[in-house]
Design a protein around this motif. Structure first.
Motif, PDB file in Angstrom:
ATOM      1  N   ASP A 593      40.133  46.992  30.235  1.00 51.39           N
ATOM      2  CA  ASP A 593      40.185  47.005  28.865  1.00 51.39           C
ATOM      3  C   ASP A 593      41.433  47.054  28.213  1.00 51.39           C
ATOM      4  OD1 ASP A 593      37.374  46.699  29.051  1.00 51.39           O
ATOM      5  OD2 ASP A 593      36.684  48.656  28.706  1.00 51.39           O
ATOM      6  N   SER A 594      42.207  47.927  28.599  1.00 49.50           N
ATOM      7  CA  SER A 594      43.643  48.148  28.182  1.00 49.50           C
ATOM      8  C   SER A 594      44.374  47.010  28.262  1.00 49.50           C
ATOM      9  CB  SER A 594      44.174  49.534  28.756  1.00 49.50           C
ATOM     10  OG  SER A 594      44.666  49.126  29.947  1.00 49.50           O
ATOM     11  N   PHE A 595      44.264  46.044  29.242  1.00 46.79           N
ATOM     12  CA  PHE A 595      45.114  45.100  29.103  1.00 46.79           C
ATOM     13  C   PHE A 595      44.774  43.949  28.246  1.00 46.79           C
ATOM     14  CE2 PHE A 595      45.719  40.680  31.276  1.00 46.79           C
ATOM     15  CZ  PHE A 595      47.144  40.851  31.297  1.00 46.79           C
ATOM     16  N   VAL A 596      43.011  43.807  28.380  1.00 46.27           N
ATOM     17  CA  VAL A 596      42.536  42.850  27.528  1.00 46.27           C
ATOM     18  C   VAL A 596      42.543  43.063  25.778  1.00 46.27           C
ATOM     19  CG1 VAL A 596      40.466  41.764  27.052  1.00 46.27           C
ATOM     20  CG2 VAL A 596      40.921  42.105  29.356  1.00 46.27           C
ATOM     21  N   ASN A 597      42.656  44.433  25.661  1.00 40.53           N
ATOM     22  CA  ASN A 597      42.453  44.700  24.326  1.00 40.53           C
ATOM     23  C   ASN A 597      43.627  45.340  23.627  1.00 40.53           C
ATOM     24  OD1 ASN A 597      39.621  43.875  24.482  1.00 40.53           O
ATOM     25  ND2 ASN A 597      39.221  46.182  25.200  1.00 40.53           N
ATOM     26  N   ASP A 598      44.392  45.998  24.273  1.00 39.46           N
ATOM     27  CA  ASP A 598      45.551  46.690  23.783  1.00 39.46           C
ATOM     28  C   ASP A 598      46.974  45.605  23.700  1.00 39.46           C
ATOM     29  OD1 ASP A 598      47.932  48.198  22.998  1.00 39.46           O
ATOM     30  OD2 ASP A 598      47.217  49.871  24.149  1.00 39.46           O
ATOM     31  N   PRO A 599      47.132  45.414  22.461  1.00 38.95           N
ATOM     32  CA  PRO A 599      48.447  44.120  22.451  1.00 38.95           C
ATOM     33  C   PRO A 599      49.908  44.674  23.127  1.00 38.95           C
ATOM     34  CG  PRO A 599      47.777  45.160  20.213  1.00 38.95           C
ATOM     35  CD  PRO A 599      46.979  45.620  21.255  1.00 38.95           C
ATOM     36  N   ASP A 600      49.788  46.055  23.134  1.00 42.85           N
ATOM     37  CA  ASP A 600      51.080  46.612  23.619  1.00 42.85           C
ATOM     38  C   ASP A 600      51.104  46.512  25.249  1.00 42.85           C
ATOM     39  OD1 ASP A 600      52.001  47.078  21.245  1.00 42.85           O
ATOM     40  OD2 ASP A 600      51.079  48.982  20.908  1.00 42.85           O
ATOM     41  N   VAL A 601      49.873  46.342  25.866  1.00 40.10           N
ATOM     42  CA  VAL A 601      49.961  46.405  27.379  1.00 40.10           C
ATOM     43  C   VAL A 601      50.167  45.011  27.798  1.00 40.10           C
ATOM     44  CG1 VAL A 601      48.685  46.675  29.432  1.00 40.10           C
ATOM     45  CG2 VAL A 601      48.339  48.214  27.574  1.00 40.10           C
ATOM     46  N   SER A 602      51.404  44.686  28.144  1.00 45.36           N
ATOM     47  CA  SER A 602      51.775  43.356  28.680  1.00 45.36           C
ATOM     48  C   SER A 602      51.486  42.878  30.093  1.00 45.36           C
ATOM     49  CB  SER A 602      53.301  43.256  28.473  1.00 45.36           C
ATOM     50  OG  SER A 602      53.702  43.798  27.179  1.00 45.36           O
ATOM     51  N   VAL A 603      51.457  43.809  30.965  1.00 44.21           N
ATOM     52  CA  VAL A 603      51.161  43.591  32.428  1.00 44.21           C
ATOM     53  C   VAL A 603      49.896  44.106  32.999  1.00 44.21           C
ATOM     54  CG1 VAL A 603      51.982  43.299  34.635  1.00 44.21           C
ATOM     55  CG2 VAL A 603      53.551  42.714  32.563  1.00 44.21           C
ATOM     56  N   VAL A 604      49.227  43.540  33.812  1.00 48.92           N
ATOM     57  CA  VAL A 604      48.353  44.316  34.837  1.00 48.92           C
ATOM     58  C   VAL A 604      48.825  43.902  36.189  1.00 48.92           C
ATOM     59  CG1 VAL A 604      46.631  42.239  34.534  1.00 48.92           C
ATOM     60  CG2 VAL A 604      45.824  44.353  35.203  1.00 48.92           C
ATOM     61  N   VAL A 605      48.910  45.066  36.796  1.00 52.21           N
ATOM     62  CA  VAL A 605      49.322  44.973  38.374  1.00 52.21           C
ATOM     63  C   VAL A 605      47.846  45.074  39.063  1.00 52.21           C
ATOM     64  CG1 VAL A 605      50.701  46.041  40.359  1.00 52.21           C
ATOM     65  CG2 VAL A 605      51.521  46.044  37.823  1.00 52.21           C
ATOM     66  N   CYS A 606      47.735  43.985  39.864  1.00 48.71           N
ATOM     67  CA  CYS A 606      46.305  43.771  40.611  1.00 48.71           C
ATOM     68  C   CYS A 606      46.557  43.688  41.998  1.00 48.71           C
ATOM     69  CB  CYS A 606      45.591  42.462  39.883  1.00 48.71           C
ATOM     70  SG  CYS A 606      45.244  42.709  38.122  1.00 48.71           S
ATOM     71  N   SER A 607      45.421  44.010  42.632  1.00 51.73           N
ATOM     72  CA  SER A 607      45.359  44.076  43.864  1.00 51.73           C
ATOM     73  C   SER A 607      44.622  42.522  44.269  1.00 51.73           C
ATOM     74  CB  SER A 607      44.598  45.276  44.879  1.00 51.73           C
ATOM     75  OG  SER A 607      43.849  44.785  45.868  1.00 51.73           O
ATOM     76  N   LEU A 608      45.018  41.838  45.026  1.00 52.32           N
ATOM     77  CA  LEU A 608      44.395  40.699  45.426  1.00 52.32           C
ATOM     78  C   LEU A 608      42.891  40.660  45.801  1.00 52.32           C
ATOM     79  CD1 LEU A 608      46.814  38.193  47.109  1.00 52.32           C
ATOM     80  CD2 LEU A 608      45.468  37.566  45.425  1.00 52.32           C
ATOM     81  N   THR A 609      42.593  41.798  46.563  1.00 47.62           N
ATOM     82  CA  THR A 609      41.307  42.046  47.158  1.00 47.62           C
ATOM     83  C   THR A 609      40.379  42.708  46.225  1.00 47.62           C
ATOM     84  OG1 THR A 609      42.214  43.680  48.482  1.00 47.62           O
ATOM     85  CG2 THR A 609      41.818  42.002  49.627  1.00 47.62           C
ATOM     86  N   ALA A 610      41.020  43.558  45.306  1.00 44.56           N
ATOM     87  CA  ALA A 610      40.156  44.563  44.276  1.00 44.56           C
ATOM     88  C   ALA A 610      39.871  43.806  43.310  1.00 44.56           C
ATOM     89  CB  ALA A 610      40.836  45.935  44.277  1.00 44.56           C
ATOM     90  N   ALA A 611      40.959  42.829  42.675  1.00 33.45           N
ATOM     91  CA  ALA A 611      41.018  42.261  41.445  1.00 33.45           C
ATOM     92  C   ALA A 611      40.629  40.718  41.503  1.00 33.45           C
ATOM     93  CB  ALA A 611      42.020  42.525  40.605  1.00 33.45           C
ATOM     94  N   GLY A 612      40.537  40.190  42.795  1.00 36.53           N
ATOM     95  CA  GLY A 612      40.590  38.655  42.758  1.00 36.53           C
ATOM     96  C   GLY A 612      39.129  38.103  42.726  1.00 36.53           C
ATOM     97  N   VAL A 613      38.122  38.923  42.519  1.00 35.67           N
ATOM     98  CA  VAL A 613      36.772  38.620  42.294  1.00 35.67           C
ATOM     99  C   VAL A 613      36.254  39.317  41.094  1.00 35.67           C
ATOM    100  CG1 VAL A 613      36.315  37.734  44.472  1.00 35.67           C
ATOM    101  CG2 VAL A 613      35.702  40.144  43.728  1.00 35.67           C
ATOM    102  N   GLY A 614      35.232  38.332  40.149  1.00 29.50           N
ATOM    103  CA  GLY A 614      34.598  38.842  39.057  1.00 29.50           C
ATOM    104  C   GLY A 614      35.232  39.573  37.966  1.00 29.50           C
ATOM    105  N   LEU A 615      36.474  39.598  37.694  1.00 31.91           N
ATOM    106  CA  LEU A 615      37.016  39.715  36.550  1.00 31.91           C
ATOM    107  C   LEU A 615      37.530  38.851  35.604  1.00 31.91           C
ATOM    108  CD1 LEU A 615      39.354  42.591  37.943  1.00 31.91           C
ATOM    109  CD2 LEU A 615      37.015  42.849  37.472  1.00 31.91           C
TER     110      LEU A 615
END
Length: 711
Positions: A593-615
């Motif tokens: 939510d912070s990445f999607v909604n906060d204009p000051d959050v520029s990057v989201v660091v994601c795990s390929l396995t944890a964030a690679g599905v359903g988001l």
């Protein structure tokens, strides 16, 4: 399939424990090796005749497994002299070479050698038979007991949430629904034919232009009861459920709204209470989607032991990892439908995850005739056509050995057998009509902007780069040495001019199989080290993108690579969010939510396995793949977190590749492997290698290059 008895007693038998008996055979005719040599010749002859029926495939797999076991035993047996050990290993190498040459004639045989390959009951029986022929005693295997209700209820790990028990007490008449029950369809004309393998092969042979989409009705409306608008392709599937269809493999490309289609199909079929099995990382997202698309339905999310479960809810969302605790009450709760999200997670039928899903599905079918069963995955084929097997079984189309119900009846009606060329296109069409729905973005969502994968070559400098190149050279040298030894021990008349590519593949396979026991460099550790060396460069490029184009998604496989990237962003004063596998659902959603909604959050660091599905991360249009995955499916899933319905900007995935390393070879192999789904499901008509094992192929490329360089 553990071999019974102590290895010492087996060793005495296999090395000639009856040495003092009269009429003793030469020791080379004792033990398991001569037995395997005879069987491998039978397999070789059958494949040369283009006969790869199930019995031949079973023999191939069992011989390969026993060769692997015997190699391990011989290498670790302290009672063998060095010369005797070398002789035994040479004989085993000869059998392994024949296996490799045989598999080269039919690449589908390679799937039987994978770590997740299923070991059938027939294979277990043949293994015991071959060991018995070799004079090796095998302890009787006790069949796994089928748990009854009492066993399930008393299991220490299994629970019944209080609210669920209250619901069951409030509804004491949850008896099985036998209305509309149909008699089982038994094979008649096709009795005795092996049918599952031909069904899988029918997708492998898919002609150009034969997309895998069942006939779908035209929708009467593009709006839901709550007033939300659907796209045409989504409304078509919902209309099919309204018309009475109840089993779907919904394999739309990622980003085409499979979650909404599944929930609205359940609404159309009145399939409540509904069970939804999902990866842990998307549980919260599913609860949100239920509220969005079916607002009249109550949803409960099962966590841990289920203390907070609402037993009276309409939709129950549970993650795969805790199915074992809840399998008892889930199987008798009276569900009228079940959805399996990211269904490729259950492709390995030997895994607990797959077994739990299949058991619950079977129990739902025993209580509810014609329940709604839906398997959702944008990447149903990852390694091989047989990735379909567990999904088809979940849907009730097949069991362990034969097609079931309407599928069997339709195959009988064709008047064809697998010996007829026309059987394969007809069979594929019949399976598709059971409920396969595969649409591509380019066909149904032309308004979604284009996407591209742009390779970003980087050169690893300094000590890290030198160390990686040195390790790669050492790995190549070790395989060349192994290749030379195997070549020198070949039987006369089997010499191949130039590089023997069959032997190269066999050496690469040995190397991969031995990785777990090696203390030196192997392909897995090397890829991780390359990722670590690329981390700073990938993070630096991500920071530049964030400064220039806005929000960016950064994907990596390993925690240390994610940590290095996060440190770079912090040093640059760039605010970032983080999505990792060890987070709770609440923390993960807060970060998203912070990445999607906060204009000051520029990057989201994601795990390929944890964030690679359903988001849904479509707020960004640029992503950086800092590390390569082992499959195109994993890479595609990551990209489609951004490239999905609602995206208004062209999407670019920047794939960071370390030049002059294994990274470049693996990138090429992933791109080659991408054609499997395109041929089997999308009717692309392209020739693909359906059984590519990227780890093995990377080693093949490394060894081939090394042999070529020495002339």
């Amino acid at each position: 399939m553990a071999r019974g008895g102590q290895r010492s007693s087996q060793q005495r038998r296999s090395r000639g424990g009856n040495a003092n008996k009269s009429g003793q055979k030469h020791r080379n005719e004792e033990g398991i090796i001569p037995v395997l040599a005879r069987v491998v010749r039978e397999v070789e002859s059958a494949v040369q005749r283009r006969s790869t029926v199930l019995s031949v495939r079973t023999k191939f797999q069992v011989v390969a497994l026993l060769v692997r076991e015997e190699r391990t035993r011989v290498k670790s047996d302290p009672s063998l002299s060095d010369s005797r050990r070398g002789e035994e290993l040479k004989r085993l190498d000869g059998i392994a070479t024949i296996l490799a040459q045989t598999a080269a004639r039919d690449s589908t045989l390679f799937t039987l050698l994978g770590e997740d390959a299923e070991i059938s009951d027939d294979a277990k029986h043949l293994r015991r038979e071959l060991l018995a022929k070799a004079g090796i005693e095998v302890a009787e295997e006790e069949p796994e007991p089928v748990p009854d209700e009492a066993t399930i209820a008393s299991s220490a790990r299994r629970v019944v949430p209080t609210s669920v028990a209250a619901r069951q007490l409030a509804s004491p008449f949850l008896v099985p629904d036998f209305d509309g029950a149909r008699a089982p369809v038994r094979p008649q004309r096709l009795a005795g034919w092996e049918l599952l393998e031909p069904l899988f092969r029918s997708f492998e042979r898919a002609p150009e232009g034969s997309a895998a989409v069942m006939e779908l009705p035209e929708p009467t409306s593009l709006y839901t009861a709550s007033g939300r608008e659907l796209m045409h392709h989504q409304a078509q599937l919902v209309a099919s459920a309204s018309a009475g269809h109840r089993t779907f493999l919904l394999a739309d490309e990622p980003g085409l709204g499979k979650t909404a289609q599944a929930l609205l199909a359940a609404e159309a079929a009145d399939a409540f209470p509904l069970l939804v099995a999902v990866p842990n990382v998307v549980k919260t997202n599913w609860a949100r989607e239920v509220a969005l698309w079916t607002p009249r339905r109550n949803v409960t999310v099962v966590h841990g032991d289920g203390e907070d479960v609402d037993g009276f809810a309409d939709v129950f969302v549970v993650n795969y990892e805790i199915l074992d605790r809840h399998i008892g009450w889930l199987g008798r709760h009276g569900f009228r439908g079940m959805i399996v999200d990211e269904a490729h997670y259950i492709k390995n039928k030997t895994s607990q995850r797959s077994q739990h899903v299949l058991e619950i599905a079977d129990r739902i079918r025993t209580r509810t005739v014609n329940p709604l069963m839906m398997a959702l995955t944008g990447t149903p084929l990852i390694n091989d056509i047989e990735d379909f097997r567990a999904i088809w079984q979940f849907l009730g189309w097949i069991d362990e050995k034969v097609p079931l119900g309407p599928l069997m009846a339709a195959l009988e009606e064709t008047g064809l057998t697998p010996a007829d060329a026309g059987f394969y296109p007809a069979a594929r069409r019949i399976v598709v009509d059971q409920g396969i729905v595969r649409r591509r973005k380019i066909d149904v969502a032309a308004d979604i902007p284009a996407r591209r994968v742009a390779d970003l070559p980087v050169e690893l400098e300094g000590e890290a780069g030198r160390s990686i190149r040195k390790a790669e050279a050492e790995l190549a040298r070790r395989m060349v040495e192994r290749y030379d030894v195997a070549l020198a021990t070949r039987r006369q008349g089997s010499v191949v001019e130039g590089i023997d590519h069959d032997l190269v593949r066999q050496v690469a396979t040995w190397e991969r199989e031995d990785n777990a026991a090696k203390t030196g460099e192997n392909v897995f550790e090397m890829l991780r080290r390359i990722g670590q060396a690329k981390a700073g460069l990938a993070a630096d490029y991500t920071a530049q993108l964030a400064r220039n184009v806005g929000k960016v998604v950064f994907f990596a496989k390993h925690i240390d690579v994610m940590d290095a990237a996060a440190e770079t962003f912090a040093q640059r004063g760039i605010r970032y969010a983080s999505v990792r596998g060890d987070q709770s659902s609440t923390v993960r959603q807060k970060e998203i939510d912070s990445f999607v909604n906060d204009p000051d959050v520029s990057v989201v660091v994601c795990s390929l396995t944890a964030a690679g599905v359903g988001l849904n991360l479509q707020v960004a249009s640029n992503l950086v793949l800092a590390e390569l995955s082992w499959t195109d499916a994993e890479q595609t899933q990551a990209i489609d977190r951004v490239h999905r319905i609602g995206q208004t900007e062209p999407v670019t995935a920047w794939r960071v590749i370390a030049t002059q390393t294994l990274d470049t070879r693996i990138a090429e192999l992933i791109d080659r492997k991408a054609g499997l789904a395109a041929r089997a499901l999308d009717g692309a008509g392209e020739t693909v290698e359906t059984s590519i094992d990227v780890q093995t192929e990377a080693l093949v490329a490394l060894l081939t290059d090394a042999l070529g360089q020495r002339g």
